[in-house]
Motif scaffolding. Structure first.
Motif, short mmCIF file in Angstrom:
data_model
loop_
_atom_site.label_atom_id
_atom_site.label_comp_id
_atom_site.label_asym_id
_atom_site.label_seq_id
_atom_site.Cartn_x
_atom_site.Cartn_y
_atom_site.Cartn_z
N LEU A 118 0.82 -1.23 -0.42
CA LEU A 118 -0.56 -0.35 -0.55
C LEU A 118 0.68 0.95 -0.51
N LEU A 119 2.29 1.30 0.45
CA LEU A 119 2.62 2.39 0.69
C LEU A 119 3.25 2.61 -0.55
N ILE A 120 3.90 1.25 -1.49
CA ILE A 120 4.68 2.16 -2.39
C ILE A 120 3.60 2.21 -3.51
N MET A 121 2.27 2.04 -3.18
CA MET A 121 1.10 2.05 -4.27
C MET A 121 0.53 3.97 -4.24
N ALA A 122 1.11 4.38 -2.76
CA ALA A 122 0.88 5.37 -2.83
C ALA A 122 1.69 6.63 -2.62
N VAL A 123 2.80 6.44 -3.07
CA VAL A 123 4.21 6.84 -3.46
C VAL A 123 3.72 7.23 -4.56
N ALA A 124 3.56 5.70 -5.38
CA ALA A 124 3.84 5.74 -6.85
C ALA A 124 2.86 6.86 -7.18
N SER A 125 1.20 6.82 -6.90
CA SER A 125 -0.03 7.55 -7.61
C SER A 125 0.29 9.23 -7.47
N THR A 126 1.40 9.64 -6.52
CA THR A 126 1.50 10.51 -5.69
C THR A 126 2.41 11.32 -6.37
N MET A 127 3.42 10.16 -7.07
CA MET A 127 4.37 11.15 -7.76
C MET A 127 3.65 11.17 -8.97
N LEU A 128 2.57 10.53 -9.65
CA LEU A 128 2.29 10.82 -10.97
C LEU A 128 1.66 11.71 -11.02
N THR A 129 1.35 12.67 -9.79
CA THR A 129 0.54 13.92 -10.35
C THR A 129 0.23 15.09 -10.95
N VAL A 130 1.52 15.63 -10.86
CA VAL A 130 1.85 16.42 -10.89
C VAL A 130 2.45 16.97 -12.50
N PRO A 131 2.99 15.44 -13.09
CA PRO A 131 3.44 15.43 -14.23
C PRO A 131 2.51 14.67 -15.14
N VAL A 132 1.57 14.33 -14.54
CA VAL A 132 0.16 14.30 -15.90
C VAL A 132 -0.83 15.72 -15.99
N VAL A 133 -0.79 16.08 -14.65
CA VAL A 133 -1.92 16.95 -14.97
C VAL A 133 -1.50 18.24 -15.04
N SER A 134 -0.03 18.68 -15.20
CA SER A 134 0.60 19.97 -14.90
C SER A 134 0.17 20.30 -16.91
N PRO A 135 0.98 19.56 -17.62
CA PRO A 135 0.95 19.62 -18.98
C PRO A 135 -0.84 19.90 -19.50
N LYS A 136 -1.79 18.64 -18.66
CA LYS A 136 -3.07 19.51 -19.23
C LYS A 136 -3.39 20.86 -18.71
N LEU A 137 -3.36 21.76 -17.46
CA LEU A 137 -3.21 22.53 -17.02
C LEU A 137 -3.16 23.66 -17.90
N GLN A 138 -2.30 23.16 -18.55
CA GLN A 138 -1.62 24.22 -19.45
C GLN A 138 -2.42 24.65 -21.15
N LYS A 139 -2.99 23.70 -21.33
CA LYS A 139 -4.31 23.12 -22.48
C LYS A 139 -5.56 23.82 -22.11
N MET A 140 -5.80 23.91 -20.54
CA MET A 140 -7.51 24.45 -20.49
C MET A 140 -6.79 25.87 -19.31
#
Length: 403
Positions: free
Chosen positions: A373-395
């Motif tokens: 669960l700890l590994i899953m939590a770290v991985a999901s959190t590390m995905l957030t900013v790199p995935v969301v930032s480009p999407k925000l720039q487009k919108m």
């Protein structure tokens, strides 16, 4: 020859806790994909028994003696209680009620879908191998606990991320806070259900009844006193609620959340509350991350733990995105809106780790499940900013749209 005292060894541990993650974060410039809080969580795992403890057992037994671990745990308990208390205070149910249809549909699907996916992942883990359910855990508690861990949104970390991306005070940021706030209540409610102890149900009933009565009195008191006194009263209330909840068998973390949830954010200066959250994260939460890392274990086999973590990550992210996209279709959101909201809401860190710590404390899950669960939590959190930032720039236009 000088024999090092427990105090000296404790301070060595503190130097390690604060120095190593900070240097990696600052010198490695990891902030985009791994903010300092994520680096601290990762280093807590690395410094624990599963990694450096096995590679350098002499280091581990010298630094992390039983007395030092006890001291670190005491700091960690108080740190995480304050953090959960702040999360409870920052719940804004008034805005959620003002937009009740939109908020309830989105929050319900954003929580319910990954919960179902996570429960499926828990069943798959049990079929895959043994060693996941704790000594005191029943199958339904394990399945529901792991399912809810996949559904959790880390509200405090979400706030930090949205501040970083400059959308916290924008309409979309306020909407996301509404959804996350409603899910936060559900998360702690489900945890209370999982921890319900029929042998102590009378004591738990007494706690809930007493809490309701005292919360009414406490709220009257807080309105009557000055703000500078509210901080002291709030911390006394926090400690008392944590004690009472733990005595009732509901865990001190449930008490900490309830203590904050019955308080109003308007009672405090928002800038002071932001500073408190910042300083708690900076000063004492790193001890909690290390304390969490010390509880990781790989005894069922490193491969099995990583396979389980991967299954949980897929269930968590896919479930959250599917639920939010379903809400977007029902509510007729603009194209791309659901993707941004879903990726932000899948942020796990902290709250899921706290949730998993409670399950581990109550022996509902094993150290191996906790590690996955700890590994899953770290991985999901590390995905957030790199995935969301480009999407925000487009919108950018969508971000500024008022609701």
């Amino acid at each position: 020859m000088h024999t090092m005292t427990t105090t000296e060894i404790f301070l060595i541990a503190m130097v390690i806790i604060f120095t190593v993650p900070y240097l990696i974060w600052r010198l490695g410039r990891t902030d985009y994909w791994a903010p300092l809080v994520v680096v601290q969580i990762i280093m807590g795992i690395v410094l624990g028994p599963g990694v450096l403890g096995k590679a350098f057992p002499e280091y581990y037994t010298f630094v992390f003696t039983p007395d030092v671990i006890k001291s670190l745990n005491g700091i960690a308990w108080w740190a995480v209680m304050i953090f959960v208390w702040i999360a409870g205070i920052e719940l804004d149910l008034k805005k959620a009620w003002a937009y009740k249809r939109e908020s309830s549909i989105t929050a319900g699907l954003a929580l319910g879908t990954p919960l179902l996916f996570g429960c499926g992942a828990a069943v798959a883990m049990m079929a895959f191998s043994d060693g996941w359910i704790g000594a005191q855990g029943m199958t339904w508690q394990f399945v529901l606990g792991v399912g809810m861990a996949c559904a959790v949104t880390a509200l405090p970390i979400l706030i930090l991320f949205m501040e970083k991306m400059e959308i916290l005070r924008q309409p979309i940021g306020q909407r996301i806070l509404r959804y996350a706030s409603l899910d936060d209540i559900a998360i702690w409610g489900v945890l209370a259900l999982i921890l319900l102890d029929w042998e102590r149900v009378g004591r738990q009933g007494m706690f809930l009844l007493g809490f309701a009565l005292l919360a009414y009195v406490f709220r009257k008191l807080m309105v009557a006193i000055q703000e500078k006194d509210r901080w002291y009263a709030g911390f006394i209330w926090l400690a008392a609620c944590g004690l009472a909840a733990d005595w009732a068998g509901l865990h001190y973390m449930v008490g900490a959340f309830l203590a904050g949830a019955v308080m109003d954010a308007e009672w405090f200066n928002q800038e002071d509350m932001d500073k408190l959250r910042h300083f708690v994260l900076m000063i004492i939460m790193p001890v909690f991350f290390l304390s969490t890392g010390l509880r990781t274990n790989w005894d069922v086999g490193g491969t099995a733990v990583f396979v389980a973590a991967a299954i949980l990550l897929v269930a968590s992210v896919a479930g959250k995105l599917a639920g939010v996209h379903a809400a977007g279709k029902i509510l007729k959101w603009e194209k791309g809106e659901a993707s941004i909201i879903g990726w932000l809401l899948q942020t796990k860190a902290l709250i899921m780790i706290i949730f998993a710590n409670v399950l581990l404390d109550k022996q509902i899950i094993t150290n191996e499940t906790f590690t996955a669960l700890l590994i899953m939590a770290v991985a999901s959190t590390m995905l957030t900013v790199p995935v969301v930032s480009p999407k925000l720039q487009k919108m950018k236009a969508m971000i500024l749209r008022s609701k």
